[in-house]
Design a protein around this motif. Sequence first.
Motif: not given
Length: 366
Positions: A37-43, A55-60
């Motif tokens: 999901d595009w909101t996930e916070n991982l690398s 799809h890039p998310n506006p949130q960095k």
Amino acid sequence: MTVHFVYVKGSGIETPRAITNELAKRLAKKYEVKVYDWTENLSIKPNEGDILLGHPNPQKNTIFRKSFWNKGWKKRIIIYPFQHYIPETSAFIDPLIVNADSYLAICGKYWIDTIPESLFSHWQPKITRLDLAVRRDHFPFVKQSFAPAGQRRFLYIGNTQKYKGCDYLAEIAEANPHFHIGWIGQGEMPSKRIAAYGYQVFSESSALELISSYDFLLTCGVADPNPTTILEAASWGLIPICTPQSGYYNEDWLVNIPFGDVVEASRILNLYNSLPESQLREYQQLSSKKLENYYNWNRFAEEVIDCIEAPKQDYSSSTYTQDRFRSIANRQALKRIVMQNQLGQFKSRAKASVKRKLHYFNLFRK
């Protein structure tokens, strides 16, 4: 090789989730695929030959933007809706586009035809235009007959954000009180002449019954890449009417009205409100063929796969850098837009924080 596909996860037949679900299952027939999901916070740390697609998310601090800069990707491919009239929505991805291998721009022909004079002209060598798709079984044909000439109804489906052009839709409604215009969606509609039905679930019979009572889809976008609602409406059997700034234009299966010209738009709408039903049936037949032969998910997936399989290009060539000064000016302008957005967001958060603290202060005083 693994394709790491980042998009909007979830169930549902509408985009953007339909893009995730329909594309992922077709990619999985050819590649190992991992969906995020595009909101996930991982690398994501790539293995040799891996592809980053999504799809890039506006949130960095979100998965695509964090993973993009990791070393080792065979290719980095961006899928993102594109329009250039409201640059604030896309300016943040400029550093990604410049460093990506390809940009699959979800948009209609209008936005590519008019890109040369925009702030995004330097993106052109990276862009492959990608039309959306629709599943006919998810949006079944329901428009068996049209209302009598002069009594036909217009339906808008969507939100009321600036890019949707609802101020213009409201102007048309106010200028034509004899029209019945309905609206499925959420937000604040500027005109009370537009009948509001709120959110509807299109897989439910009640929503399909409501839709079948309308004759035309009317969307007045000012900066809409290419809304899927136009394809969905055509699949139901409604006749789509839209501004060129809704992405679709110069097509034989839909009708265009100009943006910003209420008089001319009203003339066209009155014309189609009065056409013989036989001519409306011709539009239905044309749109049905277009949906079957082109606006389908197999074609959509094939174009993405072609992009994955295409040889890497060298963008240091003179073709890409021939207008270096224009490119530099564009990028500086986009950077300023991003900074202005960030400043605006900071001010909004600070204002909300002060308001919240005053609220609690007043509570404690009581």
